[in-house]
Design a protein around this motif. Sequence first.
Motif, PDB file in Angstrom:
ATOM      1  N   GLY A   1       0.769  -1.239   0.000  1.00 57.18           N
ATOM      2  CA  GLY A   1       0.000   0.000   0.000  1.00 57.18           C
ATOM      3  C   GLY A   1       0.796   1.281   0.000  1.00 57.18           C
ATOM      4  O   GLY A   1       0.218   2.373   0.041  1.00 57.18           O
ATOM      5  N   ALA A   2       2.115   1.207  -0.055  1.00 52.88           N
ATOM      6  CA  ALA A   2       2.927   2.424  -0.085  1.00 52.88           C
ATOM      7  C   ALA A   2       2.856   3.071  -1.468  1.00 52.88           C
ATOM      8  O   ALA A   2       2.617   2.389  -2.469  1.00 52.88           O
ATOM      9  CB  ALA A   2       4.370   2.104   0.276  1.00 52.88           C
ATOM     10  N   SER A   3       3.075   4.379  -1.514  1.00 50.54           N
ATOM     11  CA  SER A   3       3.061   5.098  -2.790  1.00 50.54           C
ATOM     12  C   SER A   3       4.204   6.098  -2.910  1.00 50.54           C
ATOM     13  O   SER A   3       4.472   6.597  -4.000  1.00 50.54           O
ATOM     14  CB  SER A   3       1.737   5.839  -2.961  1.00 50.54           C
ATOM     15  N   ALA A   4       4.867   6.411  -1.801  1.00 49.56           N
ATOM     16  CA  ALA A   4       5.945   7.398  -1.787  1.00 49.56           C
ATOM     17  C   ALA A   4       7.192   6.774  -1.168  1.00 49.56           C
ATOM     18  O   ALA A   4       7.110   5.801  -0.413  1.00 49.56           O
ATOM     19  CB  ALA A   4       5.528   8.634  -0.987  1.00 49.56           C
ATOM     20  N   ALA A   5       8.340   7.347  -1.494  1.00 53.24           N
ATOM     21  CA  ALA A   5       9.603   6.782  -1.028  1.00 53.24           C
ATOM     22  C   ALA A   5      10.494   7.869  -0.447  1.00 53.24           C
ATOM     23  O   ALA A   5      10.393   9.042  -0.818  1.00 53.24           O
ATOM     24  CB  ALA A   5      10.323   6.077  -2.172  1.00 53.24           C
ATOM     25  N   TRP A   6      11.352   7.457   0.472  1.00 57.29           N
ATOM     26  CA  TRP A   6      12.347   8.362   1.026  1.00 57.29           C
ATOM     27  C   TRP A   6      13.649   7.600   1.246  1.00 57.29           C
ATOM     28  O   TRP A   6      13.664   6.367   1.322  1.00 57.29           O
ATOM     29  CB  TRP A   6      11.877   8.988   2.354  1.00 57.29           C
ATOM     30  N   LEU A   7      14.730   8.331   1.320  1.00 58.27           N
ATOM     31  CA  LEU A   7      16.031   7.765   1.642  1.00 58.27           C
ATOM     32  C   LEU A   7      16.913   8.892   2.157  1.00 58.27           C
ATOM     33  O   LEU A   7      16.575  10.077   2.048  1.00 58.27           O
ATOM     34  CB  LEU A   7      16.649   7.078   0.427  1.00 58.27           C
ATOM     35  N   GLN A   8      18.049   8.522   2.722  1.00 57.91           N
ATOM     36  CA  GLN A   8      18.990   9.491   3.273  1.00 57.91           C
ATOM     37  C   GLN A   8      20.350   9.271   2.628  1.00 57.91           C
ATOM     38  O   GLN A   8      20.801   8.131   2.487  1.00 57.91           O
ATOM     39  CB  GLN A   8      19.073   9.334   4.795  1.00 57.91           C
ATOM     40  N   VAL A   9      21.001  10.350   2.249  1.00 58.62           N
ATOM     41  CA  VAL A   9      22.277  10.233   1.543  1.00 58.62           C
ATOM     42  C   VAL A   9      23.185  11.387   1.948  1.00 58.62           C
ATOM     43  O   VAL A   9      22.730  12.524   2.132  1.00 58.62           O
ATOM     44  CB  VAL A   9      22.054  10.227   0.019  1.00 58.62           C
ATOM     45  N   GLU A  10      24.465  11.088   2.101  1.00 63.85           N
ATOM     46  CA  GLU A  10      25.412  12.135   2.475  1.00 63.85           C
ATOM     47  C   GLU A  10      25.642  13.081   1.301  1.00 63.85           C
ATOM     48  O   GLU A  10      25.531  12.693   0.138  1.00 63.85           O
ATOM     49  CB  GLU A  10      26.729  11.519   2.952  1.00 63.85           C
ATOM     50  N   THR A  11      25.979  14.301   1.630  1.00 58.26           N
ATOM     51  CA  THR A  11      26.091  15.335   0.605  1.00 58.26           C
ATOM     52  C   THR A  11      27.255  15.104  -0.348  1.00 58.26           C
ATOM     53  O   THR A  11      27.259  15.641  -1.455  1.00 58.26           O
ATOM     54  CB  THR A  11      26.243  16.714   1.276  1.00 58.26           C
ATOM     55  N   ASP A  12      28.254  14.320   0.051  1.00 53.94           N
ATOM     56  CA  ASP A  12      29.406  14.091  -0.819  1.00 53.94           C
ATOM     57  C   ASP A  12      29.351  12.750  -1.556  1.00 53.94           C
ATOM     58  O   ASP A  12      30.321  12.370  -2.218  1.00 53.94           O
ATOM     59  CB  ASP A  12      30.714  14.194  -0.027  1.00 53.94           C
ATOM     60  N   ASN A  13      28.254  12.030  -1.469  1.00 53.48           N
ATOM     61  CA  ASN A  13      28.119  10.741  -2.152  1.00 53.48           C
ATOM     62  C   ASN A  13      27.556  10.983  -3.550  1.00 53.48           C
ATOM     63  O   ASN A  13      26.372  10.779  -3.819  1.00 53.48           O
ATOM     64  CB  ASN A  13      27.219   9.803  -1.353  1.00 53.48           C
ATOM     65  N   GLU A  14      28.416  11.415  -4.450  1.00 58.18           N
ATOM     66  CA  GLU A  14      27.976  11.859  -5.759  1.00 58.18           C
ATOM     67  C   GLU A  14      27.363  10.718  -6.571  1.00 58.18           C
ATOM     68  O   GLU A  14      26.364  10.900  -7.267  1.00 58.18           O
ATOM     69  CB  GLU A  14      29.135  12.479  -6.531  1.00 58.18           C
ATOM     70  N   GLY A  15      27.946   9.525  -6.489  1.00 55.71           N
ATOM     71  CA  GLY A  15      27.405   8.406  -7.250  1.00 55.71           C
ATOM     72  C   GLY A  15      25.978   8.079  -6.870  1.00 55.71           C
ATOM     73  O   GLY A  15      25.124   7.854  -7.735  1.00 55.71           O
ATOM     74  N   ALA A  16      25.722   8.038  -5.554  1.00 63.31           N
ATOM     75  CA  ALA A  16      24.366   7.748  -5.094  1.00 63.31           C
ATOM     76  C   ALA A  16      23.406   8.860  -5.485  1.00 63.31           C
ATOM     77  O   ALA A  16      22.267   8.596  -5.905  1.00 63.31           O
ATOM     78  CB  ALA A  16      24.370   7.553  -3.579  1.00 63.31           C
ATOM     79  N   ARG A  17      23.850  10.097  -5.420  1.00 60.53           N
ATOM     80  CA  ARG A  17      22.975  11.219  -5.729  1.00 60.53           C
ATOM     81  C   ARG A  17      22.572  11.200  -7.206  1.00 60.53           C
ATOM     82  O   ARG A  17      21.436  11.522  -7.560  1.00 60.53           O
ATOM     83  CB  ARG A  17      23.660  12.530  -5.350  1.00 60.53           C
ATOM     84  N   VAL A  18      23.497  10.813  -8.066  1.00 57.10           N
ATOM     85  CA  VAL A  18      23.174  10.706  -9.494  1.00 57.10           C
ATOM     86  C   VAL A  18      22.131   9.614  -9.712  1.00 57.10           C
ATOM     87  O   VAL A  18      21.148   9.798 -10.442  1.00 57.10           O
ATOM     88  CB  VAL A  18      24.449  10.415 -10.307  1.00 57.10           C
ATOM     89  N   LEU A  19      22.323   8.460  -9.060  1.00 57.95           N
ATOM     90  CA  LEU A  19      21.366   7.355  -9.197  1.00 57.95           C
ATOM     91  C   LEU A  19      19.984   7.772  -8.716  1.00 57.95           C
ATOM     92  O   LEU A  19      18.982   7.550  -9.415  1.00 57.95           O
ATOM     93  CB  LEU A  19      21.853   6.150  -8.392  1.00 57.95           C
ATOM     94  N   TYR A  20      19.904   8.386  -7.553  1.00 59.94           N
ATOM     95  CA  TYR A  20      18.596   8.720  -6.988  1.00 59.94           C
ATOM     96  C   TYR A  20      17.891   9.802  -7.795  1.00 59.94           C
ATOM     97  O   TYR A  20      16.659   9.808  -7.902  1.00 59.94           O
ATOM     98  CB  TYR A  20      18.745   9.145  -5.529  1.00 59.94           C
ATOM     99  N   THR A  21      18.655  10.702  -8.375  1.00 57.99           N
ATOM    100  CA  THR A  21      18.049  11.709  -9.246  1.00 57.99           C
ATOM    101  C   THR A  21      17.412  11.042 -10.458  1.00 57.99           C
ATOM    102  O   THR A  21      16.291  11.385 -10.869  1.00 57.99           O
ATOM    103  CB  THR A  21      19.110  12.729  -9.687  1.00 57.99           C
ATOM    104  N   LYS A  22      18.097  10.052 -11.036  1.00 62.34           N
ATOM    105  CA  LYS A  22      17.545   9.329 -12.184  1.00 62.34           C
ATOM    106  C   LYS A  22      16.274   8.572 -11.806  1.00 62.34           C
ATOM    107  O   LYS A  22      15.385   8.385 -12.640  1.00 62.34           O
ATOM    108  CB  LYS A  22      18.582   8.358 -12.732  1.00 62.34           C
TER     109      LYS A  22
END
Length: 349
Positions: A293-314
């Motif tokens: 029944g979930a419809s929204a997602a969240w996660l936490q990422v450090e500001t310098d983790n560029e690889g993860a930030r690129v993935l999550y933006t996509k």
Amino acid sequence: MEFSGGGRFEVRITAADVGKRVSVRRWDEHAAESEKFTDTVGLLTSWDDGVLLITRRDGESVRIEESSLVAAKVVPAAPVRRRGPAASYGELVRIAGRAWQPVEQDRLGAWELRAASGFTRRANSVLPLGDPGLPLDEALAVVRRWYAARGLPAYVQTATGTEGTQESLCAQLAARGWTREVTAELWTGPLAPVADREAPGVVLSRTAEAAWLARYQRKGMGEVALKVLSGGPSVWFATVPGAPGAPPAAIGRCVVDGRWAGFAAVEVAPARRRRGLASAVMAALARQALEEGASAAWLQVETDNEGARVLYTKLGFRAHHAYHHYREPDSPRGPDAGGAAAAGPAPAA
């Protein structure tokens, strides 16, 4: 940045505006000609002895000499523009707290004191969601005694960058010598696009089995850590098996809580990165969350983790707010950061 009409600069703020969002321009006679004017926007957290302290959305505090001001004004709160699911800071911080449940907790007014033998700062820090019921210095003294009795350094988790966050408390902690040890961000996004990704070979389990733990790159994995990892309304662990006898190629964790699915501990073996395994793990977990029944997602990422930030933006995620852990003065470095959703072993706190 427009401060006045007719080409005249004006300082339109006073010490009475402490606590308001302001925009100021200062003059630095020693800077290069093109850099003599500097603009700062943020919360005016203090104005004492001729010095202004402005805390920006990212939690950084800027000291400005009153004598250097050439223009200043109060500005309205920045409009909230989000492409992801609508959510308040209060809703998200409580959802995130339930995903990293401590094994011991207490209350000090509206503050929540949390402890879990040092496993993750999130489960071993104060969550200050309102008035502690005491003057700040007295409240912090109680906090320090509470954590000292458990053999832990005292941490306060604060947030900045959206309505209802704690820029003022950040400045007050810094003024008292508390050290901002880690800054990360909480991102949100729609769940369905994550579930639409391919998820070959991903195995889901209700428990963090030995193979999963072999890939989880965290310290202090004792009984308490397992309780924290397994705590939450509906917890799932994902594994992509590796070579025979080797740790998994990838892992992840998801906590389903009402309309929200929280991703964490997404880790990929260094030799297997950039092959879509992180998104596959998240896709399998997202499908399970949709079924619940979930419809929204969240996660936490450090500001310098560029690889993860690129993935999550996509994947459609965007930053909602920043959060910080302030460590008490004169204490050793504290808990391990614990598992954020990361494309590699670079977790948020």
